[in-house]
Design an enzyme around this catalytic site. Structure first.
Site, PDB file in Angstrom:
ATOM      1  N   CYS A 113      -2.511 -13.407   4.775  1.00  0.00           N
ATOM      2  CA  CYS A 113      -2.770 -13.970   3.418  1.00  0.00           C
ATOM      3  C   CYS A 113      -2.037 -14.575   2.331  1.00  0.00           C
ATOM      4  O   CYS A 113      -2.425 -15.325   1.381  1.00  0.00           O
ATOM      5  CB  CYS A 113      -2.540 -11.434   2.996  1.00  0.00           C
ATOM      6  SG  CYS A 113      -3.407 -11.055   3.500  1.00  0.00           S
ATOM      7  N   HIS A 249      -3.591 -13.270  -4.749  1.00  0.00           N
ATOM      8  CA  HIS A 249      -4.115 -12.835  -3.678  1.00  0.00           C
ATOM      9  C   HIS A 249      -4.560 -11.911  -4.416  1.00  0.00           C
ATOM     10  O   HIS A 249      -4.046 -10.577  -4.613  1.00  0.00           O
ATOM     11  CB  HIS A 249      -3.197 -12.731  -2.783  1.00  0.00           C
ATOM     12  CG  HIS A 249      -3.321 -11.976  -0.966  1.00  0.00           C
ATOM     13  ND1 HIS A 249      -4.853 -12.333  -0.658  1.00  0.00           N
ATOM     14  CD2 HIS A 249      -3.201 -10.597  -0.683  1.00  0.00           C
ATOM     15  CE1 HIS A 249      -5.110 -11.275  -0.205  1.00  0.00           C
ATOM     16  NE2 HIS A 249      -4.023 -10.937   0.397  1.00  0.00           N
ATOM     17  N   ASN A 279     -10.407  -7.740  -0.372  1.00  0.00           N
ATOM     18  CA  ASN A 279      -9.678  -9.264   0.127  1.00  0.00           C
ATOM     19  C   ASN A 279      -9.728 -10.094   1.491  1.00  0.00           C
ATOM     20  O   ASN A 279     -10.548  -9.842   2.713  1.00  0.00           O
ATOM     21  CB  ASN A 279      -8.442  -8.110   1.032  1.00  0.00           C
ATOM     22  CG  ASN A 279      -7.695  -8.596   1.031  1.00  0.00           C
ATOM     23  OD1 ASN A 279      -7.101  -9.826   1.838  1.00  0.00           O
ATOM     24  ND2 ASN A 279      -6.082  -7.672   1.546  1.00  0.00           N
TER      25      ASN A 279
HETATM   26  O1  UT7 Z   1      -3.558  -8.729   1.954  1.00  0.00           O
HETATM   27  C1  UT7 Z   1      -2.769  -7.822   2.338  1.00  0.00           C
HETATM   28  C2  UT7 Z   1      -1.616  -7.033   1.991  1.00  0.00           C
HETATM   29  N1  UT7 Z   1      -2.423  -5.671   2.228  1.00  0.00           N
HETATM   30  C3  UT7 Z   1      -2.342  -4.493   1.099  1.00  0.00           C
HETATM   31  O2  UT7 Z   1      -1.798  -5.186   0.342  1.00  0.00           O
HETATM   32  C4  UT7 Z   1      -3.100  -3.522   1.257  1.00  0.00           C
HETATM   33  C5  UT7 Z   1      -1.815  -2.488   0.883  1.00  0.00           C
HETATM   34  N2  UT7 Z   1      -2.329  -1.284   0.752  1.00  0.00           N
HETATM   35  C6  UT7 Z   1      -3.683  -0.318  -0.277  1.00  0.00           C
HETATM   36  O3  UT7 Z   1      -3.981  -1.576  -0.578  1.00  0.00           O
HETATM   37  C7  UT7 Z   1      -3.628   0.665  -0.501  1.00  0.00           C
HETATM   38  O4  UT7 Z   1      -2.310   1.465   0.122  1.00  0.00           O
HETATM   39  C8  UT7 Z   1      -4.756   1.209   0.539  1.00  0.00           C
HETATM   40  C9  UT7 Z   1      -5.910   1.419  -0.393  1.00  0.00           C
HETATM   41  C10 UT7 Z   1      -5.313   0.767   2.334  1.00  0.00           C
HETATM   42  C11 UT7 Z   1      -5.195   2.870   0.655  1.00  0.00           C
HETATM   43  O5  UT7 Z   1      -4.953   3.524  -0.453  1.00  0.00           O
HETATM   44  P1  UT7 Z   1      -3.390   5.351  -1.100  1.00  0.00           P
HETATM   45  O6  UT7 Z   1      -3.233   4.994  -2.217  1.00  0.00           O
HETATM   46  O7  UT7 Z   1      -2.003   3.604  -0.355  1.00  0.00           O
HETATM   47  O8  UT7 Z   1      -4.678   6.138   0.227  1.00  0.00           O
HETATM   48  P2  UT7 Z   1      -3.147   6.324   1.149  1.00  0.00           P
HETATM   49  O9  UT7 Z   1      -3.300   5.689   2.905  1.00  0.00           O
HETATM   50  O10 UT7 Z   1      -2.480   6.986   1.206  1.00  0.00           O
HETATM   51  O11 UT7 Z   1      -4.207   7.277   1.934  1.00  0.00           O
HETATM   52  C12 UT7 Z   1      -5.010   8.614   0.780  1.00  0.00           C
HETATM   53  C13 UT7 Z   1      -5.846   9.176   1.593  1.00  0.00           C
HETATM   54  C14 UT7 Z   1      -5.486  10.282   3.201  1.00  0.00           C
HETATM   55  O12 UT7 Z   1      -6.095  11.061   3.645  1.00  0.00           O
HETATM   56  P3  UT7 Z   1      -4.401  12.711   3.108  1.00  0.00           P
HETATM   57  O13 UT7 Z   1      -4.075  11.741   4.409  1.00  0.00           O
HETATM   58  O14 UT7 Z   1      -4.549  12.268   1.953  1.00  0.00           O
HETATM   59  O15 UT7 Z   1      -5.806  13.453   3.132  1.00  0.00           O
HETATM   60  C15 UT7 Z   1      -6.287   8.754   3.939  1.00  0.00           C
HETATM   61  O16 UT7 Z   1      -7.072   9.570   4.911  1.00  0.00           O
HETATM   62  O17 UT7 Z   1      -7.349   8.633   1.484  1.00  0.00           O
HETATM   63  C16 UT7 Z   1      -7.684   9.249   2.771  1.00  0.00           C
HETATM   64  N3  UT7 Z   1      -8.531   7.594   3.062  1.00  0.00           N
HETATM   65  C17 UT7 Z   1      -9.428   7.335   2.744  1.00  0.00           C
HETATM   66  N4  UT7 Z   1     -10.845   8.243   2.511  1.00  0.00           N
HETATM   67  C18 UT7 Z   1     -11.932   8.285   2.061  1.00  0.00           C
HETATM   68  C19 UT7 Z   1      -8.034   6.063   3.326  1.00  0.00           C
HETATM   69  N5  UT7 Z   1      -9.456   5.123   3.824  1.00  0.00           N
HETATM   70  C20 UT7 Z   1      -9.895   5.695   3.526  1.00  0.00           C
HETATM   71  C21 UT7 Z   1     -11.485   5.498   2.808  1.00  0.00           C
HETATM   72  N6  UT7 Z   1     -12.194   6.916   2.349  1.00  0.00           N
HETATM   73  N7  UT7 Z   1     -11.823   3.967   2.649  1.00  0.00           N
END
Ligand code: UT7
Length: 322
Positions: A113, A249, A279
């Site tokens: 990225c 980004h 992204n």
């Molecule tokens: O470009 C390179 C750099 N990349 C980034 O900067 C991305 C960085 N990360 C992020 O943008 C965020 O961490 C995400 C958008 C990927 C995830 O958001 P989050 O607020 O960090 O959520 P999380 O990973 O802590 O997951 C929260 C919950 C989980 O469920 P439980 O364990 O709390 O029951 C996941 O299983 O959300 C669930 N989950 C989803 N639910 C519905 C994960 N993906 C999804 C989804 N739809 N697509």
């Protein structure tokens, strides 16, 4: 002193749009979750047979047209991508061929990225050294090809697209500074576990998809982007209020908002395209830049901060007068 200056921008998005509602039919997700956690509403996906080089060609032609140069003026092609058309030659060489440019250096940069910021920095150094007069710098990706479309934690995040700039030698800046960083010890948090050196069998077994520990990456991204903003401001002895536009980004609107808060910038001065593009990795910054140049928000003479964070981890910034 020789400086480098952006004289043209261009971008391209594949025709096919995949909305969050479309994704609800593929995996256990919801439009609400995706929008709340990422800001993404839709993303573009390359058609069958449409390659990273095809997207790069469209974006490059638009940047070349805006700059007013002819293809023969280009004396360096750098293409940042994670999704090369072929194992070899580099996609930059394939693009060079399509542009009917011959003899000048052409190579790919793989910094995921942060790839476009790396590529821009390299081109700037060549121009400042007097070895290059007119570089074509491209970020182009077909991330859709390396997504596991059954994995809701990654497939909702990414999109395909390309952005390009023409960078020319100039008597005044132009690019004021670039800062590049990496720390490979974080490799395991965001990667595609296999590549070609591990052999075709693993690739065929379907082990070559994006893997991310999203939450850990999120925290690192927010902290690191705050630091690189300070680094660029200090190096140029300018203040936060001197920046007209932040062109970040586009990974997650919450990460972008955190960086804007750090810069004390209102979101009206931040180019945000993540809702429409998702992204697009190395393509995201030049895509966002081109959108804001063409809709008239970014004007000649304004000061822009470009910044990125991604797999590696890699991170970096470019401060420039447009
Ligand atoms: O470009 C390179 C750099 N990349 C980034 O900067 C991305 C960085 N990360 C992020 O943008 C965020 O961490 C995400 C958008 C990927 C995830 O958001 P989050 O607020 O960090 O959520 P999380 O990973 O802590 O997951 C929260 C919950 C989980 O469920 P439980 O364990 O709390 O029951 C996941 O299983 O959300 C669930 N989950 C989803 N639910 C519905 C994960 N993906 C999804 C989804 N739809 N697509």
């Amino acid at each position: 002193m020789i400086y480098s200056k952006i004289t043209g921008t261009g971008s391209y998005l594949p025709e096919k749009v995949l909305t969050n509602k479309d994704l609800e039919k593929l995996v256990d997700t919801s439009d609400k979750w995706i929008q709340e956690r990422t800001g993404i509403k839709e993303r573009h996906v390359a058609a069958e047979g449409e390659t990273t080089c095809d997207l790069a060609l469209h974006a490059s032609r638009r940047a070349i047209e805006m700059s007013g140069i002819s293809n023969a003026d280009i004396d360096m092609v750098i293409l940042a991508t994670t999704t090369a058309d072929k194992i070899f030659p580099g996609t930059a060489c394939l693009l060079q061929k399509k542009l009917d440019v011959h003899g000048c250096p052409a190579f790919d940069v793989q910094a995921v990225c942060t790839g476009f910021v790396y590529a821009l920095s390299i081109a700037d150094k060549f121009i400042r050294a007097g070895e290059t007069q007119c570089a074509l710098v491209v970020g182009s990706e077909t991330l859709s090809r390396i997504l596991d479309w059954n994995d809701r934690s990654t497939c909702v995040l990414f999109g395909d697209g390309a952005g390009a700039v023409v960078l020319e030698a100039a008597a005044e800046p132009g690019i004021m500074s670039t800062h590049l960083h990496a720390d490979g010890s974080y490799e395991h948090l965001l990667h595609v576990p296999h590549g070609i050196s591990i052999g075709y069998e693993q690739l065929k077994a379907g082990e070559a998809y994006v893997y991310m520990e999203g939450n850990a990456v999120f925290k690192m991204a927010v902290n690191t982007l705050g630091q690189i903003v300070d680094e660029a401001l200090e190096a140029n002895r300018i203040g936060k209020s001197d920046i007209d536009w932040l062109v970040p980004h586009q990974a997650n609107s919450r990460i972008i908002e955190a960086t804007a808060r750090k810069l004390k910038m209102s979101l009206e001065r931040v180019v945000v395209t993540v809702a429409q593009h998702g992204n697009t990795s190395a393509a995201s910054i030049p895509l966002a830049l081109d959108v804001a140049v063409r809709d008239g928000r970014i004007k000649k003479g304004q000061t822009l901060m470009l910044e990125a964070f991604g797999s590696g981890f890699t991170w970096g910034s470019a401060l420039l007068k447009f």
